[in-house]
Write a protein that holds these residues in place. Structure first.
Motif, PDB file in Angstrom:
ATOM      1  N   GLU A   1      10.947 -77.091  18.124  1.00 11.22           N
ATOM      2  CA  GLU A   1      11.105 -76.784  16.709  1.00 11.22           C
ATOM      3  C   GLU A   1      12.398 -76.025  16.458  1.00 11.22           C
ATOM      4  N   ARG A   2      12.743 -75.890  15.202  1.00 18.03           N
ATOM      5  CA  ARG A   2      13.969 -75.208  14.802  1.00 18.03           C
ATOM      6  C   ARG A   2      13.634 -73.878  14.144  1.00 18.03           C
ATOM      7  N   HIS A   3      14.651 -73.032  14.032  1.00 23.53           N
ATOM      8  CA  HIS A   3      14.512 -71.812  13.248  1.00 23.53           C
ATOM      9  C   HIS A   3      14.856 -72.118  11.787  1.00 23.53           C
ATOM     10  N   VAL A   4      14.116 -71.497  10.893  1.00 22.27           N
ATOM     11  CA  VAL A   4      14.358 -71.655   9.456  1.00 22.27           C
ATOM     12  C   VAL A   4      14.389 -70.277   8.802  1.00 22.27           C
ATOM     13  N   GLY A   5      14.856 -70.244   7.556  1.00 24.87           N
ATOM     14  CA  GLY A   5      14.860 -69.001   6.809  1.00 24.87           C
ATOM     15  C   GLY A   5      13.544 -68.798   6.094  1.00 24.87           C
ATOM     16  N   LEU A   6      13.095 -67.557   6.031  1.00 26.07           N
ATOM     17  CA  LEU A   6      11.852 -67.215   5.339  1.00 26.07           C
ATOM     18  C   LEU A   6      12.128 -66.058   4.377  1.00 26.07           C
ATOM     19  N   VAL A   7      11.722 -66.228   3.109  1.00 30.39           N
ATOM     20  CA  VAL A   7      11.936 -65.200   2.091  1.00 30.39           C
ATOM     21  C   VAL A   7      10.726 -65.139   1.168  1.00 30.39           C
ATOM     22  N   ALA A   8      10.635 -64.066   0.422  1.00 28.31           N
ATOM     23  CA  ALA A   8       9.605 -63.978  -0.609  1.00 28.31           C
ATOM     24  C   ALA A   8       9.879 -65.029  -1.683  1.00 28.31           C
TER      25      ALA A   8
ATOM     26  N   ALA B   1       9.642 -59.884   5.280  1.00 33.77           N
ATOM     27  CA  ALA B   1      10.300 -60.768   4.318  1.00 33.77           C
ATOM     28  C   ALA B   1       9.398 -61.039   3.124  1.00 33.77           C
ATOM     29  N   ALA B   2       8.098 -61.175   3.385  1.00 34.23           N
ATOM     30  CA  ALA B   2       7.155 -61.467   2.304  1.00 34.23           C
ATOM     31  C   ALA B   2       7.056 -60.335   1.298  1.00 34.23           C
ATOM     32  N   ASP B   3       7.359 -59.117   1.741  1.00 31.58           N
ATOM     33  CA  ASP B   3       7.138 -57.953   0.891  1.00 31.58           C
ATOM     34  C   ASP B   3       8.439 -57.238   0.541  1.00 31.58           C
ATOM     35  N   SER B   4       9.570 -57.982   0.532  1.00 35.59           N
ATOM     36  CA  SER B   4      10.860 -57.349   0.265  1.00 35.59           C
ATOM     37  C   SER B   4      11.866 -58.412  -0.147  1.00 35.59           C
ATOM     38  N   ASP B   5      13.134 -58.001  -0.190  1.00 37.98           N
ATOM     39  CA  ASP B   5      14.202 -58.962  -0.486  1.00 37.98           C
ATOM     40  C   ASP B   5      14.915 -59.399   0.792  1.00 37.98           C
ATOM     41  N   LEU B   6      14.292 -59.168   1.948  1.00 34.35           N
ATOM     42  CA  LEU B   6      14.903 -59.486   3.228  1.00 34.35           C
ATOM     43  C   LEU B   6      14.781 -60.966   3.583  1.00 34.35           C
ATOM     44  N   VAL B   7      15.720 -61.433   4.383  1.00 36.26           N
ATOM     45  CA  VAL B   7      15.675 -62.777   4.950  1.00 36.26           C
ATOM     46  C   VAL B   7      15.268 -62.661   6.413  1.00 36.26           C
ATOM     47  N   ALA B   8      14.303 -63.454   6.839  1.00 36.69           N
ATOM     48  CA  ALA B   8      13.906 -63.509   8.250  1.00 36.69           C
ATOM     49  C   ALA B   8      14.149 -64.915   8.765  1.00 36.69           C
ATOM     50  N   LEU B   9      14.639 -65.028   9.979  1.00 32.58           N
ATOM     51  CA  LEU B   9      14.768 -66.323  10.644  1.00 32.58           C
ATOM     52  C   LEU B   9      13.629 -66.447  11.645  1.00 32.58           C
ATOM     53  N   VAL B  10      12.779 -67.449  11.450  1.00 30.95           N
ATOM     54  CA  VAL B  10      11.585 -67.604  12.276  1.00 30.95           C
ATOM     55  C   VAL B  10      11.413 -69.076  12.655  1.00 30.95           C
ATOM     56  N   PRO B  11      10.629 -69.389  13.686  1.00 29.21           N
ATOM     57  CA  PRO B  11      10.341 -70.792  14.004  1.00 29.21           C
ATOM     58  C   PRO B  11       9.642 -71.487  12.839  1.00 29.21           C
TER      59      PRO B  11
ATOM     60  N   VAL C   1       5.477 -66.692   0.167  1.00 21.15           N
ATOM     61  CA  VAL C   1       6.789 -66.846   0.794  1.00 21.15           C
ATOM     62  C   VAL C   1       7.233 -68.303   0.709  1.00 21.15           C
ATOM     63  N   ALA C   2       8.527 -68.516   0.890  1.00 20.21           N
ATOM     64  CA  ALA C   2       9.101 -69.854   0.930  1.00 20.21           C
ATOM     65  C   ALA C   2      10.028 -69.930   2.138  1.00 20.21           C
ATOM     66  N   TRP C   3      10.178 -71.141   2.678  1.00 22.10           N
ATOM     67  CA  TRP C   3      11.092 -71.304   3.809  1.00 22.10           C
ATOM     68  C   TRP C   3      12.099 -72.400   3.492  1.00 22.10           C
ATOM     69  N   PHE C   4      13.216 -72.372   4.187  1.00 22.02           N
ATOM     70  CA  PHE C   4      14.289 -73.327   3.921  1.00 22.02           C
ATOM     71  C   PHE C   4      15.063 -73.589   5.210  1.00 22.02           C
ATOM     72  N   ALA C   5      15.699 -74.746   5.274  1.00 24.09           N
ATOM     73  CA  ALA C   5      16.530 -75.102   6.420  1.00 24.09           C
ATOM     74  C   ALA C   5      17.806 -74.259   6.425  1.00 24.09           C
TER      75      ALA C   5
ATOM     76  N   GLU D   1      23.796 -75.548  13.185  1.00 23.24           N
ATOM     77  CA  GLU D   1      23.060 -75.856  14.408  1.00 23.24           C
ATOM     78  C   GLU D   1      22.693 -74.560  15.129  1.00 23.24           C
ATOM     79  N   LEU D   2      21.391 -74.378  15.370  1.00 26.25           N
ATOM     80  CA  LEU D   2      20.898 -73.239  16.137  1.00 26.25           C
ATOM     81  C   LEU D   2      20.111 -73.772  17.331  1.00 26.25           C
ATOM     82  N   PRO D   3      20.039 -73.012  18.415  1.00 25.24           N
ATOM     83  CA  PRO D   3      19.284 -73.480  19.586  1.00 25.24           C
ATOM     84  C   PRO D   3      17.835 -73.803  19.219  1.00 25.24           C
ATOM     85  N   ALA D   4      17.341 -74.934  19.715  1.00 27.11           N
ATOM     86  CA  ALA D   4      15.959 -75.318  19.450  1.00 27.11           C
ATOM     87  C   ALA D   4      15.005 -74.411  20.222  1.00 27.11           C
TER      88      ALA D   4
END
Length: 230
Positions: free
Chosen positions: A99-106, A167-177, A190-194, A198-201
């Motif tokens: 899998e890839r890493h994606v961005g996660l935000v509120a 990330a769910a409870d703030s304005d922070l961005v988290a990179l997660v699988p 929360v919402a996630w986005f690509a 290119e990041l390591p799988a």
């Protein structure tokens, strides 16, 4: 004690009739060392599957920390599930998924409005970084530096789940699988986005000692781990 447990398990495997293996009558505790991101997204489905077939089975999970081969050899753990392959001739391994890493935000974040924000947009928002060693620099920082950008990390946590909750409870961005992001997106605001680089799988394996390769109960467990990973 762990060596005795290993010997007893080996003897138990020999006594089980492989042709008439019935998980419903099995009474056993399986100890799984598991990547905490995989644990959050994989173990709920795994435990449901196991409980439906074998009500007397106990699944005991603990997170990674010391990814050594010896704990598989001496029977301290039955199965290792994680991203770090254990290089040893007496350890068997199977890739469960990539899998890839994606961005996660509120969902309230401006970044949640785009399916794929630009790298420049990512750098406009503060980040929470995940590192068991407390590092603020990772592969994303190398990708940003290559195009003259830099993110602002204002918090570092040891666990992916903690980063996702922050990330769910703030304005922070988290990179997660991605699997973890999908799991939380179905349960939290929360919402996630690509991420547009290119990041390591992330490659998740299940690994076990060779003495358990043909043990019917252990093969049954591995099959359920495999199916829960789909």
């Amino acid at each position: 004690m762990t060596q005795l447990r290993s010997l007893l398990e080996g003897a138990q495997g020999l006594l089980i009739d492989r042709r008439h293996f019935e998980p419903s009558g099995l009474e056993r505790t399986f100890v799984i060392r598991i990547n905490e991101g995989a644990a959050a997204s994989l173990t709920p489905a795994l435990v449901r599957r196991i409980a439906a077939e074998a009500p007397n089975i106990v699944i005991r999970c603990f997170v990674e920390g010391n990814e050594d081969v010896e704990s598989l050899r001496n029977g301290t753990i039955d199965l290792d599930v994680g991203a770090d392959p254990l290089s040893s001739s007496d350890v068997c391994s199977e890739i469960l998924y990539r899998e890839r890493h994606v961005g996660l935000v509120a969902k309230s974040s401006p970044l949640a409005r785009s399916a794929q924000p630009s790298l420049a947009q990512l750098c406009e928002h503060p980040h929470v970084s995940t590192s068991r060693r407390g590092r603020t620099h990772g592969p994303i920082d190398d990708a940003l530096a290559a195009v003259g950008l830099r993110r602002r990390v204002i918090a570092v946590v040891a666990a992916l789940v903690a980063a996702a909750l922050m990330a769910a409870d703030s304005d922070l961005v988290a990179l997660v699988p991605e699997r973890l992001a999908r799991y939380f997106a179905a349960r939290l605001e929360v919402a996630w986005f690509a991420v547009p680089t290119e990041l390591p799988a992330v490659i998740i394996h299940q690994q076990w000692h060779g003495r358990l390769d043909h043990d019917p109960a252990h093969r049954w467990l591995r099959g359920h781990v495999r199916e829960a990973s789909v």
